[in-house]
Write a protein that holds these residues in place. Structure first.
Motif, PDB file in Angstrom:
ATOM      1  N   GLY A   1       8.779  66.783  24.394  1.00 17.04           N
ATOM      2  CA  GLY A   1       9.762  67.690  25.119  1.00 17.04           C
ATOM      3  C   GLY A   1      11.006  67.459  24.684  1.00 17.04           C
ATOM      4  N   GLN A   2      11.860  68.421  25.108  1.00 17.84           N
ATOM      5  CA  GLN A   2      13.446  68.226  24.762  1.00 17.84           C
ATOM      6  C   GLN A   2      14.126  67.499  25.519  1.00 17.84           C
ATOM      7  OE1 GLN A   2      15.280  72.285  23.881  1.00 17.84           O
ATOM      8  NE2 GLN A   2      12.942  73.128  24.723  1.00 17.84           N
ATOM      9  N   ILE A   3      15.546  66.940  25.111  1.00 19.77           N
ATOM     10  CA  ILE A   3      16.148  65.849  25.582  1.00 19.77           C
ATOM     11  C   ILE A   3      17.637  66.170  25.844  1.00 19.77           C
ATOM     12  CG2 ILE A   3      16.917  63.686  25.587  1.00 19.77           C
ATOM     13  CD1 ILE A   3      14.444  62.767  24.121  1.00 19.77           C
ATOM     14  N   PRO A   4      18.134  66.353  26.888  1.00 20.41           N
ATOM     15  CA  PRO A   4      19.634  66.613  26.835  1.00 20.41           C
ATOM     16  C   PRO A   4      20.464  65.412  26.529  1.00 20.41           C
ATOM     17  CG  PRO A   4      18.877  66.129  29.200  1.00 20.41           C
ATOM     18  CD  PRO A   4      17.639  66.087  28.257  1.00 20.41           C
TER      19      PRO A   4
ATOM     20  N   VAL B   1      22.805  61.922  13.115  1.00 17.79           N
ATOM     21  CA  VAL B   1      24.118  62.617  12.944  1.00 17.79           C
ATOM     22  C   VAL B   1      24.089  63.442  13.911  1.00 17.79           C
ATOM     23  CG1 VAL B   1      25.861  63.784  11.518  1.00 17.79           C
ATOM     24  CG2 VAL B   1      24.304  62.094  10.710  1.00 17.79           C
ATOM     25  N   PHE B   2      25.063  63.459  14.963  1.00 17.42           N
ATOM     26  CA  PHE B   2      25.332  64.398  16.098  1.00 17.42           C
ATOM     27  C   PHE B   2      26.308  65.593  15.798  1.00 17.42           C
ATOM     28  CE2 PHE B   2      22.978  60.949  17.565  1.00 17.42           C
ATOM     29  CZ  PHE B   2      22.089  61.374  18.790  1.00 17.42           C
ATOM     30  N   LEU B   3      26.016  66.800  16.384  1.00 18.21           N
ATOM     31  CA  LEU B   3      26.947  67.934  16.119  1.00 18.21           C
ATOM     32  C   LEU B   3      27.686  67.849  17.575  1.00 18.21           C
ATOM     33  CD1 LEU B   3      24.410  70.470  14.901  1.00 18.21           C
ATOM     34  CD2 LEU B   3      25.973  68.840  13.576  1.00 18.21           C
ATOM     35  N   ALA B   4      28.560  69.170  17.688  1.00 14.77           N
ATOM     36  CA  ALA B   4      29.508  69.142  19.090  1.00 14.77           C
ATOM     37  C   ALA B   4      28.765  69.501  20.168  1.00 14.77           C
ATOM     38  CB  ALA B   4      30.563  69.765  18.746  1.00 14.77           C
ATOM     39  N   GLY B   5      27.870  70.684  20.200  1.00 18.93           N
ATOM     40  CA  GLY B   5      27.283  71.177  21.204  1.00 18.93           C
ATOM     41  C   GLY B   5      26.406  72.354  21.273  1.00 18.93           C
ATOM     42  N   TYR B   6      25.590  72.529  22.200  1.00 23.25           N
ATOM     43  CA  TYR B   6      24.980  73.806  22.065  1.00 23.25           C
ATOM     44  C   TYR B   6      23.473  74.180  22.836  1.00 23.25           C
ATOM     45  CZ  TYR B   6      23.366  78.505  20.394  1.00 23.25           C
ATOM     46  OH  TYR B   6      22.893  79.801  20.186  1.00 23.25           O
ATOM     47  N   THR B   7      22.522  72.877  22.255  1.00 23.83           N
ATOM     48  CA  THR B   7      21.397  73.035  23.069  1.00 23.83           C
ATOM     49  C   THR B   7      20.628  71.731  23.169  1.00 23.83           C
ATOM     50  OG1 THR B   7      20.106  73.042  21.019  1.00 23.83           O
ATOM     51  CG2 THR B   7      20.606  75.168  21.796  1.00 23.83           C
ATOM     52  N   PRO B   8      19.712  71.392  24.229  1.00 20.59           N
ATOM     53  CA  PRO B   8      19.052  70.332  24.197  1.00 20.59           C
ATOM     54  C   PRO B   8      18.654  69.912  22.931  1.00 20.59           C
ATOM     55  CG  PRO B   8      18.400  71.585  25.882  1.00 20.59           C
ATOM     56  CD  PRO B   8      18.990  72.262  24.866  1.00 20.59           C
TER      57      PRO B   8
END
Length: 351
Positions: free
Chosen positions: A66-69, A268-275
């Motif tokens: 499942g998805q993770i915030p 590598v992480f982006l700035a924002g948007y979805t879980p």
């Protein structure tokens, strides 16, 4: 007469040899039988253990696909301007909500490497802080975090909610928590490392990498890596892109060398948007992991920031990562099996 004696001795020797061979054969058979029994016993024990693990996973309604915030924070200050900063009260309220809704913080490094060891029925959340602001961590004269900083608030909430791990990932730049002296910078980084916090690379100068050449990208990221490794014995496992902007070739941000340092990140992480997707799924893409801005439901954040996404994950619990409590397995409802990434098939525990 001599020949008869010799013949008799020869017969006796042959008899002894035959008896010895028979004994050895019987011993080998016994050993093989014992090995077979041990193997059968081990297989039965493994089957029994797997059955017990499956029952626990089913009871917890585990879904480790499942998805993770992954929540993105910047400054935690009393009077924030419009944008990404939060007040101490807002930050505390969000942490309290996460604790009450059975989230357990993990680090970005734990997330990208798939080392998610939290209790059964709990959900991982990754708390990330960009730009190494003094409002995130400042130490008093005794080396304790000041209570109104992000770390001070996080540790206080964790004390009130046993099991809510006080861990987070700090993406640092050259303004290391407002510390100018190398000795002070070492102090604060060592404190983070010693207390289980994660330190990530955010480039040295926080330059927008969009449109930059390969050399410029690698110089900035390499310099960010060196910024940390020159002060403490720790090498960042992940990178957060300044402004969330990827370079022309996404892979330049994942692996390279520049400014006298090399890097090979797990994510590598982006700035924002979805879980973010589970690291155990085929959807996991290490070159562009989404994060969620911390914000209430206003403007575009009505749908796309932390309050809205936490509401959505609560309403769609079957899409949220829920742990089975066993870090060595990847548990999920059986029909989700096609989504398991190849490196984790050996750990799969469908039920």
């Amino acid at each position: 007469m001599g020949r008869l004696r010799a013949f008799g001795v020869g017969v006796a020797s042959l008899s002894v040899a035959a008896l010895s061979a028979a004994c050895m054969s019987g011993g080998e058979q016994d050993d093989k039988a014992a090995a077979a029994r041990a193997k059968a016993s081990n297989m039965a024990a493994a089957a029994s253990e797997k059955k017990a693990e499956t029952e626990i996973a089913a009871k917890a309604k585990a879904n480790e696909l499942g998805q993770i915030p992954v929540i993105m924070y910047h400054r935690i200050i009393k009077n924030p301007p419009p944008g990404d900063d939060r007040t101490p009260e807002q930050f505390r309220a969000e942490l309290e909500r996460l604790a009450k809704e059975n989230y357990v913080p993990i680090t970005a490094a734990e997330y990208v490497t798939g080392k998610i060891g939290i209790p059964a029925g709990k959900h991982p959340v990754v708390l990330t802080f960009d730009d190494s602001s003094p409002s995130q961590l400042s130490l008093d004269g005794m080396g304790n975090p000041k209570p109104d900083t992000a770390v001070g608030i996080l540790m206080d909430v964790a004390k009130k909610h046993p099991g809510f791990r006080p861990v987070a990932t700090f993406y640092v730049i050259r303004d290391l928590f407002g510390m100018a002296k190398p000795e002070e910078q070492t102090q604060v980084l060592e404190w983070l490392k010693d207390h289980g916090f994660d330190i990530g690379n955010h480039t040295r100068d926080h330059l927008n990498l969009l449109g930059k050449s390969e050399k410029e990208v690698e110089e900035q990221i390499g310099a960010g890596q060196k910024l940390v490794t020159s002060l403490i014995k720790f090498s960042p496992v992940t990178l957060a892109l300044p402004y969330g902007n990827q370079p022309r070739d996404k892979k330049w941000a994942l692996k390279g060398s520049g400014a006298g340092a090399s890097y090979d990140f797990g994510g590598v992480f982006l700035a924002g948007y979805t879980p973010a997707p589970s690291p155990y799924t085929k959807d996991f893409d290490p070159v562009g992991i989404p994060r969620i801005r911390s914000k209430e439901k206003v403007g575009d954040c009505v749908k796309f920031c932390s309050t809205a996404w936490l509401d959505w994950l609560n309403a769609n619990a079957s899409d949220r990562f829920t742990s089975d409590g066993n870090a060595s397995t990847v548990a999920f409802p059986k029909f989700k099996a096609p989504f398991v990434a190849a490196p984790f098939t050996s750990r799969a525990l469908p039920y």
